[in-house]
Design a protein around this motif. Structure first.
Motif, PDB file in Angstrom:
ATOM      1  N   SER A 115       0.992  -1.153  -0.033  1.00 27.37           N
ATOM      2  CA  SER A 115       0.130   0.015   0.009  1.00 27.37           C
ATOM      3  C   SER A 115       0.857   1.336   0.107  1.00 27.37           C
ATOM      4  CB  SER A 115      -1.102   0.116   1.208  1.00 27.37           C
ATOM      5  OG  SER A 115      -0.261   0.284   2.433  1.00 27.37           O
TER       6      SER A 115
ATOM      7  N   TYR B 139       4.227   6.872   1.839  1.00 26.29           N
ATOM      8  CA  TYR B 139       4.248   5.909   3.320  1.00 26.29           C
ATOM      9  C   TYR B 139       3.747   4.543   2.609  1.00 26.29           C
ATOM     10  CZ  TYR B 139       4.626  10.119   5.915  1.00 26.29           C
ATOM     11  OH  TYR B 139       5.168  11.181   6.374  1.00 26.29           O
ATOM     12  N   VAL B 140       4.692   3.659   2.739  1.00 28.23           N
ATOM     13  CA  VAL B 140       4.521   2.248   2.155  1.00 28.23           C
ATOM     14  C   VAL B 140       4.332   1.224   3.187  1.00 28.23           C
ATOM     15  CG1 VAL B 140       5.522   0.882   0.560  1.00 28.23           C
ATOM     16  CG2 VAL B 140       5.915   3.129   0.243  1.00 28.23           C
ATOM     17  N   THR B 141       3.406   0.224   2.839  1.00 29.87           N
ATOM     18  CA  THR B 141       3.203  -0.946   3.909  1.00 29.87           C
ATOM     19  C   THR B 141       3.350  -2.136   3.068  1.00 29.87           C
ATOM     20  OG1 THR B 141       2.053   0.593   5.517  1.00 29.87           O
ATOM     21  CG2 THR B 141       1.890  -1.738   5.585  1.00 29.87           C
TER      22      THR B 141
END
Lengths: 971, 171
Positions: free
Chosen positions: B35, B90-92
């Motif tokens: 994400s 912002y990466v998940t």
């Protein structure tokens, strides 16, 4: 009589069926009713209360009388209207509501006892002795008055659901509905045309009217071919639009397999149709005229009589009479004569009329009585007090037409009285997006119906173009109201619930005059047909009694469903374990292979315990798992705890506001226990919060509240503080998380980590880290403990969860590595005094949990201010531990009282929240909230369970039954 | 390279593949997911789509999942951590958060109407939506006229498969 000529049945496809065990034949295109009538079967059922013989009365879904049990075995369905049951080969039907045979029903004695079953008899007759109601009266009434019977077997059929979207939904595919659909479809709009019948055409199928000087069927087949060829139009036959709901949503049931002996796939489909506009073209229902003994088999709607003859070539008599107060009834006589049936009388109460064909017309006359034990044999015709009997075996009755306004009033719009039509027409305040066309709007001639369909579609979408309207009859609707024929004998108004003019008169005498009272006092309109053939007539009868006009007497508001909807199809299909979704943990397949016993935890299936050979009771397994964890190392899948990834420049500020304790100050690489409060100051949820990097936290929640907490946080982010740079995403399912707990947890983990220093100095209590394990697998490690032991939670990508669990068990065999389930998890946390769902039940506060000081005064957070409010802050109940003096088992939910106190709400001092057997202490233990609990350690109180008559003396102790100093965690 | 053996969302080592007449249902265990949120640059040459959009570029795709939020797909890259390859924003990592099913076949509108309360006109090629299905929250993406991705909670993969298979079996 054998079949008449003509009709729309397919004589090349004969079908056989049985009724009450006797074999009959019919043709494809027949209904059960038409096939029975074609073979002179007039007697089909018994009435509800009086068990009077009854036959087919109508031709469609309004049928009040001809209810049968269809099919057998598990598929047996009671109260099916024979008029809408399509014939199929091998159909089995049985008459219902009888004791003995249909022609000799022992319960017919009720008819002789009818004076005892007058309106309101339920309320008057069975009042005493009171104890008799449940044991005597109710079972008796149910036996005598029930309609069909249930198979009591599980429904073997599948049901489906679906969603449709369109510009226009047309309910009813008669002339108005077809024209409306055609108009909109030609304009390129997306149209759904639904009809409860299996064929399009509505009343056109039942009449001899021509369109463009040809039989209506010619125009119908040509038009249907065009409609079916249009990709933007969908035809749903055998589909009843049963309700108008909010926001342009309509409910419809498609009977996919009801016309087959067994459905090929699904039996019925529930469609939820979202329509920008809806045109109701549901037609009209012919009403009857109550007169003495008007319920005998053979007395039918005049329109049904000719409809059966025209469409199905069926007529169950040789000598036919028609009783009509309007011109339409005369058509029945003409149509039947054209089919070669003898018409012996047309009785028209209007004076001076002329017959429109060669039949005897009795002007200024009424039908005043009938004869015939199991079916009509003669009618009494009265003119100005002089009566004569005429032999006949069928009588068609027409008292005029009632527009089918039902769906138009589903949003509480009250139908309006039209004095010209002497009928209720649709209300002005229709459901948003709905318009009404055709006979449902009072446009009764074929031409008027066709035209109103076009106009309704044009108006709905502001269209100019109109399809060519075929030439059609446009006869005026001439009617002289006649609501009932006065007489001494009973004259039925509502056939299905056996309500007569006398009942309405009695209700009037007993002052049950408002229509709502009338309905409940007499049960009028409350049968499965919802009074489709009775309501307006009953109102008119009441109006005559009160001397008020009909619209002042009242009107009836209709509610969904238009016709009965099976619970199976409303349920949407899935039953049993697939009724709702199930969530499985990443180690599920592994746990299953180990023989784990599973338990439902919300949607999750979690391993409850892992029985081993020789263990005969769940407690043995659980005790072993608990002791193995405290002695060596235990392994538990804790994936179900909610995990929320929190990222952003303002993540710390955000979490400071979400949690009552500080989180912004948490150091990178550390974890903190956090408590969230609700707006009202009560405790909401707890868990841990780990800081993986400057801008990245991982919040864990309880299993039960995972979705709720995420929603709560998203609400705060999007609506309360949209200015903060914070992003949330759930990672609950992304990571398999395994709790590794026990004094040998470190030793076990050292065997799987890739050169990671687990020493107390490098990785102390509450540390967290991202690392790799088992040769390069990315993982997260948290040194947190729910059991009170030295413990870690190790997370890996979910797909590796099962393999990791297997690896840990295998490589920790010499350390005593033991998988444990939710039962042991519960015991371990109760022994340690950790709160869980039972303690965080929405009624407790941080103070009660012994965590009052966690609510930071240095910052604001959700619920902080209200947690200090008067009334809440003074609550002195505190979490305590409890141990029974005599070793008795304790029950969660028991209430706590001072010794010697009377057990009452006033003396209540708290309650037990969680209880278990502690193998560590070899005693039952419990947690609970107790008034001034923190100051009462050592005191003995009573745990009372008055429901089961139990009272146990318990000692108040610290809630931390093991290691209260917390030394083990920090080892 | 770890010596642990991964399993698919449905619990087997190999992804499920089934046929229902003209339709194929496959479990897509090969797709890496991440994400991406915040004012990020579009990674992998993708054009980040607006609300209701699904954009593909070669082996990568992006599905709009919320305001300034996308799910990035890397086809055939499940063994890789593509989140580490995305810079900015912002990466998940999300690969294992979802069970991804793919349905291929003609006239998917007839299937969609049995699955979800979505007007098929709003799920044409290049569109994606989040909606409810069988009491679950799912995401749908239509990469091609005859292909559909259904993303649901990994833990509920079994229920998701049951509901999809039932609907396909009835077409």
């Amino acid at each position: 009589m054998t079949r008449l000529s003509g009709g729309l049945i397919d004589r090349s496809k004969p079908l056989t069926f049985t009724f009450d065990g006797k074999r009959y034949s019919g043709f494809a295109g027949d209904t059960l009713a038409s096939a029975l009538l074609a073979q002179d079967v007039r007697l089909i059922g018994r009435s509800f209360k009086y068990h009077r013989p009854r036959g087919v009365f109508a031709m469609g879904s309004e049928e009040p009388n001809a209810l049968v049990e269809l099919r057998s075995g598990a598929r047996q369905e009671p109260n099916t209207r024979a008029t809408v049951a399509e014939l199929f080969d091998g159909l089995e039907a049985k008459s219902q509501n009888r004791i003995g045979s249909l022609s000799f029903d022992l319960m017919a004695v009720n008819d002789l006892l009818s004076p005892f079953f007058a309106a309101g008899f339920y309320y008057k007759t069975f009042m005493w002795p009171r104890a008799f109601w449940e044991r005597v009266y109710e079972p008796l009434i149910r036996r005598a008055a029930g309609l069909g019977s249930l198979s009591r077997l599980p429904d073997p059929d599948a049901y489906d659901k679906g969603f449709l979207h369109c510009d226009l939904l047309v309910a009813g595919a008669g002339p108005a509905g077809i024209m409306a659909a055609l108009t909109a479809a030609r304009a390129g709009l997306r149209v759904i045309l639904a009809d409860e019948d299996f064929a399009l055409g509505g009343r056109l199928l039942a009449e001899t009217h021509t369109l463009n000087d040809l039989p209506a069927t010619a125009w119908l087949s040509e038009t249907e071919a065009e409609l079916r060829a249009r990709p933007n139009l969908r035809i749903l036959t055998r589909t009843t639009v049963f309700g108008a709901f909010d926001h342009g949503i309509y409910g419809a049931v498609e009977r996919v397999g009801d016309h087959l002996s067994a459905p090929a796939s699904v039996r019925q489909t529930l469609w939820r149709i979202s329509a920008k506009r809806m045109i109701l073209s549901a037609g009209a229902t012919e009403r009857h005229i109550p007169f003495a003994n008007n319920d005998r088999p053979g007395v039918m709607q005049a329109s049904a009589l000719r409809g059966f003859a025209n469409r199905f070539a069926a007529c169950a008599g040789r000598r036919v009479a028609v009783f009509t107060n309007n011109d339409d009834g005369h058509r029945t006589a003409l149509d039947l004569m054209a089919k070669g049936v003898e018409v012996v009388a047309v009785i028209d109460p209007r004076e001076g009329g002329k017959p429109s064909g060669k039949y005897p017309l009795f002007s200024g006359s009424v039908v005043s009585n009938t004869r015939g034990r199991l079916g009509l044999s003669a009618i009494e015709i009265t003119r100005e007090g002089r009566a004569q009997w005429v032999e006949c075996d069928l009588l068609g009755v027409s008292g005029g037409w009632n527009p089918n306004v039902h769906l138009a009033s589903h949003h509480r719009g009250r139908p309006l009285w039209d004095a010209g039509l002497q009928s209720f027409v649709p209300p002005r305040d229709l459901p948003v997006g709905m318009s009404v066309a055709g006979a449902a709007a009072g446009a009764f001639s074929t031409h008027a119906a066709l035209q109103s369909g076009v106009e309704a579609a044009q108006k709905a979408f502001d269209l100019d173009q109109s399809p060519a309207i075929p030439r059609a009859e446009d006869a005026p609707y001439r009617l002289s109201p006649l609501w009932h024929v006065a007489g001494k004998s009973r004259a039925w108004v509502d056939f299905q619930n056996d309500v007569t003019v006398k009942d309405i008169t009695l209700a009037h005498q007993e002052n049950m005059r408002p229509v709502e009272h009338l309905k409940r006092w007499t049960t009028l309109g409350m049968a499965t047909d919802q009074g489709k053939t009775a309501n307006v007539t009953a109102l008119a009868v009441m109006a005559q009694l009160t001397g008020k006009p009909i619209p002042e007497t009242g009107t009836t508001i209709f509610r969904p469903p238009y016709t009965g909807v099976s619970l199976g199809v409303l349920g949407g299909g899935d039953t049993g374990p697939e009724f709702r979704p199930t969530r499985l943990t990443p180690t599920h397949t592994w746990a299953k292979a180990q023989g784990a016993v599973f338990v439902e935890v919300g949607q999750w299936m979690r391993a409850q315990y892992f029985p081993r050979a020789g263990e005969t009771h769940w407690r043995e397994s659980v005790d072993r798992e608990v002791l193995a964890t405290r002695a060596g190392v235990g392994l538990c899948d804790v994936t179900t705890l909610g995990k929320i990834d929190v990222q952003g420049k303002d993540a710390g500020i955000f979490l400071d506001r979400i949690y009552c304790n500080a989180m912004a100050s948490l150091k990178v690489g550390m974890t903190r226990y956090g408590l969230m409060l609700r707006e009202d100051g009560h405790a909401y949820d707890d868990g841990t919060c780990a800081r993986l990097s400057e801008r990245n936290y991982v919040v864990t929640t309880t299993t039960a509240q995972a979705a709720a907490v995420f929603r709560h946080m998203e609400f705060a982010r999007q609506c309360l503080w949209p200015d903060l740079d914070v992003h949330l995403i759930s990672t609950t399912d992304a990571w398999a998380q395994i709790s590794v707990a026990g004094p040998r947890a470190r030793a076990l983990l050292e065997r799987v980590v890739d050169g990671f220093d687990l020493s107390n100095a490098a990785f102390p209590f509450m540390a967290c880290a991202e690392l790799s394990i088992c040769g390069g697998l990315r993982a997260r490690l948290f040194r947190i403990s729910f059991s009170g032991e030295l413990a870690y939670e190790l997370a890996v990508p979910a797909r590796y969860g099962a393999a990791l669990m297997a690896r840990l068990v295998e490589s920790g065999a010499d350390l005593g590595a033991t998988p444990y389930g939710t039962e042991a998890l519960g015991v371990l946390r109760i022994e340690k005094g950790h709160a869980a769902g039972n303690e965080l039940n929405g009624q407790t506060t941080a103070q009660m949990l012994g965590m009052g000081k966690m609510v930071s005064l240095k910052k604001d957070s959700i619920g902080a201010v209200l947690s200090r409010r008067e009334g809440l802050a003074q609550d002195q109940r505190r979490l305590v531990g409890l141990m029974p003096l005599g070793g008795e088992a304790l029950a969660a939910g028991a209430h706590l009282f001072a010794q010697g106190a009377v057990l009452s709400t006033e003396t209540d001092q708290g309650w037990i929240t969680s209880a278990c057997y502690s193998p560590h202490l070899a005693s039952p233990i419990a947690l609970g909230f107790l008034e001034r609990g923190a100051a009462r350690l050592g005191e003995i109180v009573v745990a009372a369970n008055p429901l089961q008559g139990a009272q146990t003396l318990v000692r108040v102790v610290s809630p931390h039954f093991i290691d209260p100093e917390g030394g083990r965690l920090r080892d | 390279m770890t010596d642990l053996t991964p399993i698919c969302a449905l619990g087997a080592q190999d992804p499920l593949r089934e046929s229902y007449g003209a339709y194929r249902l496959s479990e897509r265990a090969d797709i890496a997911l991440a994400s991406l949120a915040g004012g990020a640059e579009a990674p992998f040459g993708l054009t980040l789509p607006a609300a209701g959009g699904f954009a593909q570029n070669g082996d990568y795709a992006a599905l709009w999942t919320g305001v300034s939020q996308w799910l990035i797909f890397g086809f055939g890259m499940a063994a890789r951590d593509i989140s580490a390859e995305i810079s900015g924003g912002y990466v998940t990592e999300q690969t294992d958060a979802w069970a991804v099913f793919e349905i291929e076949g003609p006239a998917l509108e007839r299937l969609l109407e049995k699955l979800v309360n979505i007007d098929p006109q709003r799920l044409q090629t290049g569109m994606g939506l989040r909606t409810g299905f069988h009491h679950m929250s799912i995401s749908l993406a239509r990469p091609a006229p005859e292909r559909l991705f259904i993303l649901g909670m990994r833990s509920a993969a079994g229920s998701l498969h049951h509901a999809l298979a039932t609907a396909l079996g009835r077409l």
